[in-house]
Write an enzyme that holds these catalytic residues in place. Structure first.
Site, PDB file in Angstrom:
ATOM      1  N   SER A 155      24.373  45.863  46.456  1.00 29.90           N
ATOM      2  CA  SER A 155      22.910  45.871  46.767  1.00 29.90           C
ATOM      3  C   SER A 155      22.495  47.027  47.391  1.00 29.90           C
ATOM      4  O   SER A 155      23.008  47.590  48.398  1.00 29.90           O
ATOM      5  CB  SER A 155      22.782  44.601  47.617  1.00 29.90           C
ATOM      6  OG  SER A 155      21.258  44.539  47.951  1.00 29.90           O
ATOM      7  N   HIS A 194      20.258  37.206  57.426  1.00 30.96           N
ATOM      8  CA  HIS A 194      19.714  37.418  56.090  1.00 30.96           C
ATOM      9  C   HIS A 194      18.168  37.139  56.228  1.00 30.96           C
ATOM     10  O   HIS A 194      17.167  37.825  55.674  1.00 30.96           O
ATOM     11  CB  HIS A 194      20.167  37.117  54.963  1.00 30.96           C
ATOM     12  CG  HIS A 194      19.831  37.809  53.443  1.00 30.96           C
ATOM     13  ND1 HIS A 194      18.701  37.145  52.917  1.00 30.96           N
ATOM     14  CD2 HIS A 194      19.943  38.904  52.985  1.00 30.96           C
ATOM     15  CE1 HIS A 194      18.284  38.149  51.791  1.00 30.96           C
ATOM     16  NE2 HIS A 194      19.035  39.095  51.923  1.00 30.96           N
ATOM     17  N   HIS A 201      20.116  45.601  43.031  1.00 30.24           N
ATOM     18  CA  HIS A 201      21.430  45.168  43.217  1.00 30.24           C
ATOM     19  C   HIS A 201      21.885  44.709  41.828  1.00 30.24           C
ATOM     20  O   HIS A 201      21.157  44.735  40.756  1.00 30.24           O
ATOM     21  CB  HIS A 201      21.451  44.013  44.231  1.00 30.24           C
ATOM     22  CG  HIS A 201      20.621  42.506  43.539  1.00 30.24           C
ATOM     23  ND1 HIS A 201      20.223  41.643  44.357  1.00 30.24           N
ATOM     24  CD2 HIS A 201      20.796  42.193  42.045  1.00 30.24           C
ATOM     25  CE1 HIS A 201      19.939  40.428  43.577  1.00 30.24           C
ATOM     26  NE2 HIS A 201      20.136  40.983  41.974  1.00 30.24           N
TER      27      HIS A 201
END
Lengths: 341, 341
Positions: free
Chosen positions: A210, A290, A314
């Site tokens: 990513s 996250h 990603h």
């Protein structure tokens, strides 16, 4: 608006998508498209690891990889990134991509012998390879014009795709999700082959690369990225690196890409190995680290809108057990998938 | 660990759940359980609306509702909340619950005639009713011991349920999701019946009541809730109220509950009408206003852990077209579902 799943890989579903056909994402994103003849790709991570000062063997290893990659049947594309890991070791990672597994196999046998066939004093070396069927991975790009990773070897990019900007989009972009829940089974095991350590695979192991590219940002946007977003991203990456195992993340590397001259560029990527796609989904959707990354990115993108010059992308793979290879020589025990066994 | 879907409503799936059987939520949550004989419930919102000083008709309306609710076949439970809306009107909302639709129908005919049968000078009145089959709604509670809303009339609460703490849990807790995507169809339309305005329903309209109760918090936690979480929640509620229509939210009320004596309590809830469950999912999962609410709540709960005394709950219904009733008398045009037509 088109589906992220290419037409020739559309099958009769037994698993539904999370959004309806009339869903419209709030901003555009794109995926890499291979020629229909491509059935499998190869993502091969060649690493070298060393402590303290740059040992001579590390310098020569870099030249050695470049020579291998330039040889017959070599990768269609490769790049190079570096980072310092949790044990304080410097790591240089070359990632190479093929869209022809026969070509890769021909190339790999001597390359593997050269890379991990014999101890090299002062450095560790490793190889981590996924060779997924095209049904087993997906990509996502926030903008056109600069493919990265496996997308570089694709035929081109899609138009705007439907399956993104909602939780579950990652899964919905993987063609196999039409018919399979991609649950993981088994657990990685260690096999000692002299001083070489191999990690035997686990069915439906998951890998994400990513990346972010801030090289096009102007001074104001660069400052916003580096001051508001990057520290939050780094904190999440460090959580995965240091404590990821508790939530199914075996290993994470947060790396900065180097250019052809070896100098650091304004591009970075996180690469991590996960027990399953579900574990990655759960972290992304609800773990505080996250959620903060997502919140910072949302704030950033919603304040800049289409003017944002930051590029994000990603690639996510869910690999079958026979699509994986992990081999480590002279590396510390927390290196890559060694941390899982 | 048990499923949020009660055993007697489990059917052969054609739509999969978002998580595997081996998923374990990171913290406990509970759902309301009705007796198996309950097949349908009624949630009836009786509102009154006025501007400026409390008109005499508003005071008498409150007594009138209490008298109606105390009559034969009245609700098993009701509560009362208030808020000032975007047009500057004060609104008092009585919400009443039944688990027997025949009893409700008997009660409702005269109650409706009394409430919206004739103009009342100086105030507006409205009735919004959902009467969903039990397959069409779900509840979720962060703690036991204090049911709210429809859960008060349930037989009791479940043990820890599996389907929560991930995006999609809301849908997965609704029994109908086992076999139906609950897409909405049609659009609400206005029907004028003299001075009474009725909004004709839309199939699979969605309603959420989502509440918080900070009455048990000690000084430090109360400060954290009121200073760090509530302002972010309020901002999201105001976005839905003022700009929700752009993302499929027809109307939102962010209200504070009153106690039996009419005094404001340390409990609030947001109640909103949505074009579809999908629209609610999309806002909750990715809109900056809810991402901030979610981030603030996650930070709060992860710093307090099980010691948190804040209680959270919600109930979400996806109503069939014949399970809805909306009637407005003397209300301004942005009241409830009038905003949708």
């Amino acid at each position: 608006m088109e589906s992220a799943i290419p037409t020739h890989l559309v099958t009769t579903r037994c698993c539904h998508r999370r959004v309806d056909d009339d869903y419209r994402p709030p901003y555009p994103s794109f995926v890499a498209r291979h020629k229909a003849g491509v059935t499998q790709v190869v993502m091969a991570y060649f690493g070298l690891q060393y402590r303290d000062e740059l040992p001579p063997a590390a310098t020569s290893s870099k030249s050695e990889f470049v020579a291998l990659a330039s040889g017959a049947h070599g990768p269609s594309h490769w790049d190079r990134a570096s980072y310092v890991d949790q044990a304080g070791f410097a790591n240089e990672i070359f990632v190479a991509y093929w869209d022809d597994v026969v070509r890769f196999d021909t190339w790999f046998e001597p390359a593997r012998a050269a890379w991990t066939g014999a101890d090299v004093v002062g450095i560790g070396r490793f190889i981590e390879v996924l060779r997924p069927a095209v049904e087993r991975y997906e990509t996502l790009f926030s903008s056109l014009g600069r493919p990265e990773g496996v997308a570089v070897i694709a035929d081109g990019m899609s138009g705007e795709v439907l399956e993104h900007a909602y939780w579950g989009g990652m899964r919905d972009r993987i063609p196999l999700s039409q018919t399979h829940d991609m649950k993981s089974s088994g657990k990685p095991t260690l096999l000692e082959d002299g001083t070489r350590l191999r990690v035997l695979a686990q069915d439906n192991l998951c890998m994400i690369r990513s990346g972010q590219d801030w090289s096009d940002t102007d001074a104001a946007e660069r400052r916003m990225y580096l001051e508001d977003v990057e520290p939050v991203l780094r904190e999440g990456m460090e959580f995965l690196r240091d404590e990821g195992i508790s939530i199914g993340c075996y290993a994470n590397r947060y790396m900065q890409l180097r250019g052809p001259d070896g100098a650091l560029t304004e591009k970075s990527y996180g690469q991590s190995w996960w027990q399953s796609l579900s574990a990655l989904e759960r972290w992304a959707e609800s773990h505080p680290t996250h959620v903060r990354i997502f919140g910072a990115a949302m704030k950033y993108l919603s304040s800049l809108g289409p003017a944002a010059k930051l590029r994000l992308y990603h690639e996510v793979t869910v690999a079958a057990a026979d699509e994986q290879f992990f081999e480590y020589l002279g590396c510390h025990p927390k290196t890559g998938m060694l941390a899982a066994v």
